[in-house]
Motif scaffolding. Structure first.
Motif, PDB file in Angstrom:
ATOM      1  N   MET A 111       0.845  -1.176   0.000  1.00  0.00           N
ATOM      2  CA  MET A 111       0.000   0.000   0.000  1.00  0.00           C
ATOM      3  C   MET A 111       0.889   1.239   0.000  1.00  0.00           C
ATOM      4  O   MET A 111       1.863   1.324   0.732  1.00  0.00           O
ATOM      5  CB  MET A 111      -0.889   0.000   1.243  1.00  0.00           C
ATOM      6  CG  MET A 111      -1.704   1.262   1.356  1.00  0.00           C
ATOM      7  SD  MET A 111      -2.823   1.302   2.758  1.00  0.00           S
ATOM      8  CE  MET A 111      -1.747   1.932   4.016  1.00  0.00           C
ATOM      9  N   THR A 112       0.524   2.195  -0.823  1.00  0.00           N
ATOM     10  CA  THR A 112       1.204   3.483  -0.850  1.00  0.00           C
ATOM     11  C   THR A 112       0.224   4.541  -0.381  1.00  0.00           C
ATOM     12  O   THR A 112      -0.917   4.584  -0.834  1.00  0.00           O
ATOM     13  CB  THR A 112       1.690   3.822  -2.272  1.00  0.00           C
ATOM     14  OG1 THR A 112       2.523   2.759  -2.738  1.00  0.00           O
ATOM     15  CG2 THR A 112       2.455   5.121  -2.282  1.00  0.00           C
ATOM     16  N   GLU A 113       0.688   5.372   0.517  1.00  0.00           N
ATOM     17  CA  GLU A 113      -0.160   6.434   1.049  1.00  0.00           C
ATOM     18  C   GLU A 113       0.463   7.778   0.711  1.00  0.00           C
ATOM     19  O   GLU A 113       1.669   7.966   0.856  1.00  0.00           O
ATOM     20  CB  GLU A 113      -0.271   6.279   2.568  1.00  0.00           C
ATOM     21  CG  GLU A 113      -1.235   7.228   3.202  1.00  0.00           C
ATOM     22  CD  GLU A 113      -1.445   6.934   4.679  1.00  0.00           C
ATOM     23  OE1 GLU A 113      -1.674   7.886   5.418  1.00  0.00           O
ATOM     24  OE2 GLU A 113      -1.365   5.759   5.082  1.00  0.00           O
ATOM     25  N   TYR A 114      -0.356   8.705   0.246  1.00  0.00           N
ATOM     26  CA  TYR A 114       0.116  10.032  -0.123  1.00  0.00           C
ATOM     27  C   TYR A 114      -0.521  11.066   0.790  1.00  0.00           C
ATOM     28  O   TYR A 114      -1.725  11.058   0.998  1.00  0.00           O
ATOM     29  CB  TYR A 114      -0.241  10.351  -1.576  1.00  0.00           C
ATOM     30  CG  TYR A 114       0.388   9.389  -2.559  1.00  0.00           C
ATOM     31  CD1 TYR A 114       1.673   9.602  -3.028  1.00  0.00           C
ATOM     32  CD2 TYR A 114      -0.307   8.266  -2.995  1.00  0.00           C
ATOM     33  CE1 TYR A 114       2.260   8.717  -3.917  1.00  0.00           C
ATOM     34  CE2 TYR A 114       0.271   7.379  -3.886  1.00  0.00           C
ATOM     35  CZ  TYR A 114       1.553   7.609  -4.344  1.00  0.00           C
ATOM     36  OH  TYR A 114       2.129   6.733  -5.221  1.00  0.00           O
ATOM     37  N   LEU A 115       0.299  11.938   1.310  1.00  0.00           N
ATOM     38  CA  LEU A 115      -0.176  13.015   2.163  1.00  0.00           C
ATOM     39  C   LEU A 115       0.565  14.276   1.760  1.00  0.00           C
ATOM     40  O   LEU A 115       1.798  14.310   1.781  1.00  0.00           O
ATOM     41  CB  LEU A 115       0.091  12.685   3.639  1.00  0.00           C
ATOM     42  CG  LEU A 115      -0.359  13.709   4.659  1.00  0.00           C
ATOM     43  CD1 LEU A 115      -1.878  13.847   4.632  1.00  0.00           C
ATOM     44  CD2 LEU A 115       0.092  13.295   6.053  1.00  0.00           C
ATOM     45  N   GLY A 116      -0.173  15.289   1.364  1.00  0.00           N
ATOM     46  CA  GLY A 116       0.452  16.531   0.919  1.00  0.00           C
ATOM     47  C   GLY A 116       1.101  17.287   2.062  1.00  0.00           C
ATOM     48  O   GLY A 116       0.718  17.151   3.220  1.00  0.00           O
ATOM     49  N   THR A 117       2.091  18.084   1.719  1.00  0.00           N
ATOM     50  CA  THR A 117       2.771  18.917   2.706  1.00  0.00           C
ATOM     51  C   THR A 117       2.316  20.363   2.538  1.00  0.00           C
ATOM     52  O   THR A 117       1.580  20.694   1.615  1.00  0.00           O
ATOM     53  CB  THR A 117       4.297  18.842   2.541  1.00  0.00           C
ATOM     54  OG1 THR A 117       4.652  19.422   1.282  1.00  0.00           O
ATOM     55  CG2 THR A 117       4.785  17.404   2.610  1.00  0.00           C
ATOM     56  N   PHE A 118       2.792  21.215   3.410  1.00  0.00           N
ATOM     57  CA  PHE A 118       2.399  22.621   3.393  1.00  0.00           C
ATOM     58  C   PHE A 118       3.571  23.526   3.036  1.00  0.00           C
ATOM     59  O   PHE A 118       3.651  24.651   3.498  1.00  0.00           O
ATOM     60  CB  PHE A 118       1.813  23.019   4.750  1.00  0.00           C
ATOM     61  CG  PHE A 118       0.677  22.141   5.182  1.00  0.00           C
ATOM     62  CD1 PHE A 118      -0.513  22.130   4.489  1.00  0.00           C
ATOM     63  CD2 PHE A 118       0.804  21.307   6.276  1.00  0.00           C
ATOM     64  CE1 PHE A 118      -1.566  21.318   4.871  1.00  0.00           C
ATOM     65  CE2 PHE A 118      -0.237  20.490   6.675  1.00  0.00           C
ATOM     66  CZ  PHE A 118      -1.426  20.496   5.963  1.00  0.00           C
ATOM     67  N   ASN A 119       4.476  23.048   2.211  1.00  0.00           N
ATOM     68  CA  ASN A 119       5.638  23.832   1.813  1.00  0.00           C
ATOM     69  C   ASN A 119       5.262  24.719   0.628  1.00  0.00           C
ATOM     70  O   ASN A 119       5.063  24.243  -0.476  1.00  0.00           O
ATOM     71  CB  ASN A 119       6.800  22.913   1.439  1.00  0.00           C
ATOM     72  CG  ASN A 119       8.032  23.685   1.035  1.00  0.00           C
ATOM     73  OD1 ASN A 119       8.066  24.908   1.086  1.00  0.00           O
ATOM     74  ND2 ASN A 119       9.054  22.965   0.623  1.00  0.00           N
TER      75      ASN A 119
ATOM     76  N   GLN B 149       1.298  17.584  -7.589  1.00  0.00           N
ATOM     77  CA  GLN B 149       2.663  17.526  -8.113  1.00  0.00           C
ATOM     78  C   GLN B 149       3.252  16.129  -7.934  1.00  0.00           C
ATOM     79  O   GLN B 149       3.979  15.644  -8.804  1.00  0.00           O
ATOM     80  CB  GLN B 149       3.540  18.584  -7.446  1.00  0.00           C
ATOM     81  CG  GLN B 149       3.211  19.990  -7.901  1.00  0.00           C
ATOM     82  CD  GLN B 149       4.009  21.060  -7.175  1.00  0.00           C
ATOM     83  OE1 GLN B 149       4.635  20.814  -6.147  1.00  0.00           O
ATOM     84  NE2 GLN B 149       3.981  22.270  -7.701  1.00  0.00           N
ATOM     85  N   THR B 150       2.933  15.474  -6.839  1.00  0.00           N
ATOM     86  CA  THR B 150       3.389  14.096  -6.619  1.00  0.00           C
ATOM     87  C   THR B 150       2.800  13.169  -7.679  1.00  0.00           C
ATOM     88  O   THR B 150       3.513  12.346  -8.265  1.00  0.00           O
ATOM     89  CB  THR B 150       2.985  13.616  -5.209  1.00  0.00           C
ATOM     90  OG1 THR B 150       3.611  14.456  -4.240  1.00  0.00           O
ATOM     91  CG2 THR B 150       3.399  12.171  -4.979  1.00  0.00           C
ATOM     92  N   ILE B 151       1.522  13.307  -7.951  1.00  0.00           N
ATOM     93  CA  ILE B 151       0.865  12.481  -8.970  1.00  0.00           C
ATOM     94  C   ILE B 151       1.482  12.742 -10.341  1.00  0.00           C
ATOM     95  O   ILE B 151       1.743  11.803 -11.107  1.00  0.00           O
ATOM     96  CB  ILE B 151      -0.654  12.745  -8.984  1.00  0.00           C
ATOM     97  CG1 ILE B 151      -1.286  12.237  -7.684  1.00  0.00           C
ATOM     98  CG2 ILE B 151      -1.314  12.099 -10.202  1.00  0.00           C
ATOM     99  CD1 ILE B 151      -2.711  12.709  -7.459  1.00  0.00           C
ATOM    100  N   ASP B 152       1.738  14.005 -10.654  1.00  0.00           N
ATOM    101  CA  ASP B 152       2.313  14.356 -11.960  1.00  0.00           C
ATOM    102  C   ASP B 152       3.715  13.787 -12.149  1.00  0.00           C
ATOM    103  O   ASP B 152       4.118  13.480 -13.271  1.00  0.00           O
ATOM    104  CB  ASP B 152       2.350  15.882 -12.141  1.00  0.00           C
ATOM    105  CG  ASP B 152       0.965  16.479 -12.319  1.00  0.00           C
ATOM    106  OD1 ASP B 152       0.008  15.728 -12.613  1.00  0.00           O
ATOM    107  OD2 ASP B 152       0.834  17.708 -12.142  1.00  0.00           O
ATOM    108  N   ARG B 153       4.469  13.635 -11.064  1.00  0.00           N
ATOM    109  CA  ARG B 153       5.840  13.104 -11.155  1.00  0.00           C
ATOM    110  C   ARG B 153       5.865  11.597 -11.381  1.00  0.00           C
ATOM    111  O   ARG B 153       6.877  11.051 -11.796  1.00  0.00           O
ATOM    112  CB  ARG B 153       6.626  13.440  -9.890  1.00  0.00           C
ATOM    113  CG  ARG B 153       7.096  14.878  -9.807  1.00  0.00           C
ATOM    114  CD  ARG B 153       8.078  15.082  -8.670  1.00  0.00           C
ATOM    115  NE  ARG B 153       7.519  14.798  -7.360  1.00  0.00           N
ATOM    116  CZ  ARG B 153       6.941  15.697  -6.566  1.00  0.00           C
ATOM    117  NH1 ARG B 153       6.827  16.933  -6.959  1.00  0.00           N
ATOM    118  NH2 ARG B 153       6.468  15.344  -5.386  1.00  0.00           N
ATOM    119  N   GLU B 154       4.790  10.926 -11.057  1.00  0.00           N
ATOM    120  CA  GLU B 154       4.787   9.454 -11.159  1.00  0.00           C
ATOM    121  C   GLU B 154       4.459   8.978 -12.552  1.00  0.00           C
ATOM    122  O   GLU B 154       3.863   9.555 -13.347  1.00  0.00           O
ATOM    123  CB  GLU B 154       3.800   8.867 -10.154  1.00  0.00           C
ATOM    124  CG  GLU B 154       4.273   9.091  -8.746  1.00  0.00           C
ATOM    125  CD  GLU B 154       3.413   8.389  -7.725  1.00  0.00           C
ATOM    126  OE1 GLU B 154       2.325   7.897  -8.060  1.00  0.00           O
ATOM    127  OE2 GLU B 154       3.841   8.321  -6.574  1.00  0.00           O
TER     128      GLU B 154
END
Length: 156
Positions: A1-9, A151-156
């Motif tokens: 399982m991969t979990e994605y959680l956005g950051t606040f940077n 942005q994480t999704i776009d990089r994959e």
């Protein structure tokens, strides 16, 4: 399982904030909350563009144009629609909600919905830095998280 959680940077991000002038006693407070939260999370004030529009109903049009240009990383929409004595309230709320939702789904960048729809001014002020927090600030953190996730999704 991969979990994605956005950051606040927010460093190196360009943000547009669209603010309705109508009910500016409320919307200025929402803007202050959003601006402070973005700054606290690394967004440079030079990278925040603020677009003032006459009222909430005009927000979707400007959001659409900004999204189409693609020169920002995300958009925050801020307004306050307070119920009056006519049915105008329902029409404005429906139009604004539909318009912003369409842009959020079809546009090039994340869009956060920060248009308050309240029964009275007291409720609006409570959501603009009063008892119920500041929805402008909440939109800012939500936008930073959404930008990071996308942005994480776009990089994959």
């Amino acid at each position: 399982m991969t979990e994605y959680l956005g950051t606040f940077n927010g460093s190196k991000l360009k943000i547009a904030i669209i603010v309705a002038r109508f009910n500016d006693l409320v919307t200025k407070r929402l803007l202050d909350g959003a601006f402070q939260t973005l700054a606290q999370n690394g967004v440079s004030k030079e990278d925040i563009d603020i677009y003032w529009v006459p009222g909430a109903f005009e927000i979707p049009r400007v959001a659409q144009k900004i999204s189409q240009k693609g020169n920002v990383d995300g958009i925050i929409t801020l307004g306050a629609v307070v119920r009056g004595e006519t049915s105008h309230y329902e029409s404005v709320c429906s139009g604004v909600t539909s318009g912003i939702a369409q842009i959020a789904l079809e546009g090039k960048v994340p869009v956060m919905f920060g248009v308050l729809m309240t029964e009275n001014m007291e409720q609006a002020l409570n959501r603009a830095g009063g008892k119920a927090g500041n929805k402008g600030s909440e939109c800012a953190t939500g936008l930073l998280e959404m930008i990071d996730i996308e942005q994480t999704i776009d990089r994959e």
